[in-house]
Design a protein around this motif. Structure first.
Motif, PDB file in Angstrom:
ATOM      1  N   VAL A  59       0.559   4.840  14.391  1.00 20.28           N
ATOM      2  CA  VAL A  59       0.214   3.414  14.335  1.00 20.28           C
ATOM      3  C   VAL A  59       1.469   2.590  14.091  1.00 20.28           C
ATOM      4  N   GLN A  60       2.265   2.995  13.129  1.00 15.94           N
ATOM      5  CA  GLN A  60       3.524   2.312  12.825  1.00 15.94           C
ATOM      6  C   GLN A  60       4.415   2.242  14.065  1.00 15.94           C
ATOM      7  N   TYR A  61       4.504   3.351  14.791  1.00 12.80           N
ATOM      8  CA  TYR A  61       5.382   3.405  15.969  1.00 12.80           C
ATOM      9  C   TYR A  61       4.903   2.454  17.062  1.00 12.80           C
ATOM     10  N   LEU A  62       3.597   2.467  17.344  1.00 12.40           N
ATOM     11  CA  LEU A  62       3.073   1.582  18.385  1.00 12.40           C
ATOM     12  C   LEU A  62       3.249   0.114  17.983  1.00 12.40           C
ATOM     13  N   CYS A  63       2.944  -0.213  16.738  1.00  7.91           N
ATOM     14  CA  CYS A  63       3.138  -1.587  16.268  1.00  7.91           C
ATOM     15  C   CYS A  63       4.589  -2.032  16.439  1.00  7.91           C
ATOM     16  N   SER A  64       5.518  -1.120  16.236  1.00  3.45           N
ATOM     17  CA  SER A  64       6.942  -1.468  16.270  1.00  3.45           C
ATOM     18  C   SER A  64       7.400  -1.955  17.636  1.00  3.45           C
ATOM     19  N   TYR A  65       6.668  -1.619  18.685  1.00  6.28           N
ATOM     20  CA  TYR A  65       6.995  -2.122  20.023  1.00  6.28           C
ATOM     21  C   TYR A  65       6.857  -3.641  20.116  1.00  6.28           C
ATOM     22  N   PHE A  66       6.067  -4.230  19.226  1.00  5.25           N
ATOM     23  CA  PHE A  66       5.687  -5.637  19.399  1.00  5.25           C
ATOM     24  C   PHE A  66       6.288  -6.575  18.359  1.00  5.25           C
ATOM     25  N   PHE A  67       7.231  -6.078  17.566  1.00  7.25           N
ATOM     26  CA  PHE A  67       7.886  -6.915  16.556  1.00  7.25           C
ATOM     27  C   PHE A  67       9.394  -6.696  16.612  1.00  7.25           C
ATOM     28  N   ALA A  68      10.147  -7.785  16.453  1.00  6.09           N
ATOM     29  CA  ALA A  68      11.607  -7.685  16.386  1.00  6.09           C
ATOM     30  C   ALA A  68      12.067  -7.498  14.948  1.00  6.09           C
ATOM     31  N   ASP A  69      11.412  -8.180  14.008  1.00  7.81           N
ATOM     32  CA  ASP A  69      11.831  -8.141  12.609  1.00  7.81           C
ATOM     33  C   ASP A  69      11.254  -6.926  11.889  1.00  7.81           C
ATOM     34  N   LYS A  70      11.936  -6.501  10.834  1.00  5.97           N
ATOM     35  CA  LYS A  70      11.498  -5.343  10.060  1.00  5.97           C
ATOM     36  C   LYS A  70      10.446  -5.775   9.036  1.00  5.97           C
ATOM     37  N   LEU A  71       9.232  -6.014   9.525  1.00  8.22           N
ATOM     38  CA  LEU A  71       8.130  -6.442   8.671  1.00  8.22           C
ATOM     39  C   LEU A  71       7.448  -5.242   8.024  1.00  8.22           C
ATOM     40  N   LEU A  72       6.861  -5.456   6.859  1.00 10.09           N
ATOM     41  CA  LEU A  72       6.000  -4.447   6.248  1.00 10.09           C
ATOM     42  C   LEU A  72       4.626  -4.560   6.903  1.00 10.09           C
ATOM     43  N   LEU A  73       4.196  -3.496   7.551  1.00  6.01           N
ATOM     44  CA  LEU A  73       2.931  -3.510   8.290  1.00  6.01           C
ATOM     45  C   LEU A  73       1.751  -3.143   7.403  1.00  6.01           C
ATOM     46  N   ASN A  74       1.924  -2.094   6.615  1.00  2.00           N
ATOM     47  CA  ASN A  74       0.816  -1.576   5.813  1.00  2.00           C
ATOM     48  C   ASN A  74       1.383  -0.646   4.751  1.00  2.00           C
ATOM     49  N   SER A  75       0.622  -0.465   3.672  1.00  2.00           N
ATOM     50  CA  SER A  75       0.991   0.496   2.633  1.00  2.00           C
ATOM     51  C   SER A  75      -0.220   1.381   2.355  1.00  2.00           C
ATOM     52  N   LEU A  76       0.052   2.632   2.034  1.00  2.00           N
ATOM     53  CA  LEU A  76      -0.996   3.565   1.639  1.00  2.00           C
ATOM     54  C   LEU A  76      -0.736   4.013   0.211  1.00  2.00           C
ATOM     55  N   TYR A  77      -1.695   3.691  -0.666  1.00  2.00           N
ATOM     56  CA  TYR A  77      -1.591   4.091  -2.069  1.00  2.00           C
ATOM     57  C   TYR A  77      -2.397   5.374  -2.273  1.00  2.00           C
TER      58      TYR A  77
END
Length: 463
Positions: A186-204
């Motif tokens: 999921v992280q990898y696919l999302c990364s195709y669509f953002f230029a900035d290093k945003l925090l996408l999600n966290s798992l606790y």
């Protein structure tokens, strides 16, 4: 190791592993009681929210003692009843009780392996969840995913699909029948669509009181598509990691979601053995979105445009076409300005064919900028050059030099450039150019073309 498989166990793989179930003939009240006791213990020890686990465990024991589950006389109905009860009480749609495979525990793994190898492969297994990548009418890309498989396996398929679709004017990603998978994918696919290093999600995770953050990755295997209009198709069957993908893109305002509310399963976890008859999937962690500070558990991810799942693709295509049309009008206006800049520059060069090296470099720089702005292919400047090569060979040479800077491995562009130099009377420079190009170009077919051009120059020189 467990955490690398959490979403997969909750969605993509589990159903295949446990498709063969046992209808135990000795299913007794004692087995039920032992199952409830062990399940309660696992909840208290492993469930991500300890206070909820204690309350649910106590209520489970109480309801069982009061005869809540007495009407369920076979393992299958008992497992379904426990699953429904757990999901309601804990408000957690990942929680479930499953029946174990109908194999002897000593040879269970072998029996499962044999069964899997002798059955037709499920749809999407060979392509790691990438079901379809195609271009729809209107230059709209369509990517259908039925799972987020382990990243090492899925990455080349995702890269290939997104490379194919990188020229799309808009992109639709279909996760309507996606049961989940790996958060890393999921992280990898999302990364195709953002230029900035945003925090996408966290798992606790309760174990170790640990939080794992998933940021946009700087590098992907293809071209990043940070500006493409994006639509995500959802349904009530969109589950787990597929919901995370949808939620990530929604909360960052990067995509328009079209379809139905998703399944509502946000808490990753693992399978735990209860006894010989049952196992339970227990959520050991929970997702925390950096924007909302919560997740989609039980509620599901809300689509922007609510339509039945069957109608979602048609609706998204309609929305995409409208957005593409609006964007094209803005692009067209800008291209008209850039085309005029290009023609003005060519007129300036035509009127000043005795320019020095500094002026030539300025011309080449401006041509390179316009080349990128207009997204010209290798033929555009070549055709302009060939139209004037007989009457203005210096202009043709400049255009072909600019083209060669963009496509340095094209032997044909160097060949035309050398022809322009020779046409202008500088055959020495033409030979040097072709000799240099032979060391630059890799393709043997292009090398042969360059050798043929050198031979022509030598033949003309001897005449």
């Amino acid at each position: 190791m467990k955490r690398g498989l959490t979403h997969i166990l909750g969605g993509v793989v589990l159903s295949g592993l446990l498709s063969s179930v046992s209808f135990a003939s000795d299913f007794s009240q004692q087995t039920k009681q032992q199952t409830i006791a062990k399940l309660s213990s696992i909840l208290v020890e492993e469930y991500v929210f300890e206070d909820i686990a204690k309350n649910v465990s106590a209520k489970l024991q109480s309801d069982f003692n009061a005869g809540k589950f007495s009407q369920y006389q076979n393992p299958e109905s008992f497992a379904k009843a426990l699953t429904k009860w757990l999901q309601i009480q804990a408000k957690d749609r990942h929680l479930r009780v499953r029946m174990n495979p109908n194999t002897d525990s000593k040879v269970g793994a072998k029996a499962r392996l044999q069964q899997e190898l002798l059955m037709p492969a499920p749809v999407g297994i060979g392509s790691q969840g990438v079901i379809e990548a195609s271009m729809l009418e209107g230059n709209i890309g369509y990517l259908k995913l039925n799972g987020f498989h382990v990243l090492d396996d899925a990455k080349p398929y995702l890269d290939a699909a997104l490379t194919l679709l990188s020229s799309s004017e808009a992109l639709i990603i279909d996760v309507r029948k996606n049961g989940g998978g790996s958060p890393h994918t999921v992280q990898y696919l999302c990364s195709y669509f953002f230029a900035d290093k945003l925090l996408l999600n966290s798992l606790y995770y309760r174990e170790g009181d640990e939080t794992q953050d998933f940021y946009v990755l700087s590098d992907v295997g293809g071209k990043k598509l940070t500006d493409i209009p994006l639509y995500i198709l959802t349904s009530e069957r969109t589950f787990s990691a597929a919901e995370e993908f949808s939620y990530n893109m929604r909360t960052r305002n990067r995509a328009t979601l079209v379809g139905e509310y998703t399944g509502g399963a946000a808490n990753p976890g693992d399978m735990f053995a209860i006894n010989d008859v049952f196992s339970a999937f227990i959520a050991t962690g929970t997702a925390i979105n950096p924007v909302t500070k919560t997740n989609w558990e039980t509620t599901g991810v809300e689509p922007h445009v609510k339509v039945d799942a069957e109608q979602a693709l048609d609706k998204a295509v309609s929305l995409a076409k409208k957005q593409v049309a609006v964007r094209w009008q803005a692009t067209k206006l800008q291209r008209q300005k850039d085309i005029q800049k290009l023609f003005t520059l060519l007129e300036k060069v035509s009127a000043n064919l005795t320019y020095d090296d500094a002026q030539k470099q300025l011309y080449l720089t401006n041509l390179a900028l316009l080349f990128k702005e207009l997204k010209l292919d290798r033929f555009a400047l070549t055709e302009l050059a060939l139209e004037v090569i007989e009457i203005q060979p210096s202009l043709a040479a400049l255009l072909l030099e600019a083209n060669a800077q963009q496509f340095p491995n094209s032997g044909f562009i160097y060949g035309y450039w050398a022809q322009a130099l020779a046409q202008g009377g500088d055959k020495v420079a033409a030979r040097k150019l072709l000799s240099m190009a032979l060391t630059q170009v890799k393709d043997e077919y292009h090398k042969k073309h360059l050798k043929d051009e050198l031979a022509k120059l030598a033949e003309n020189a001897s005449l």
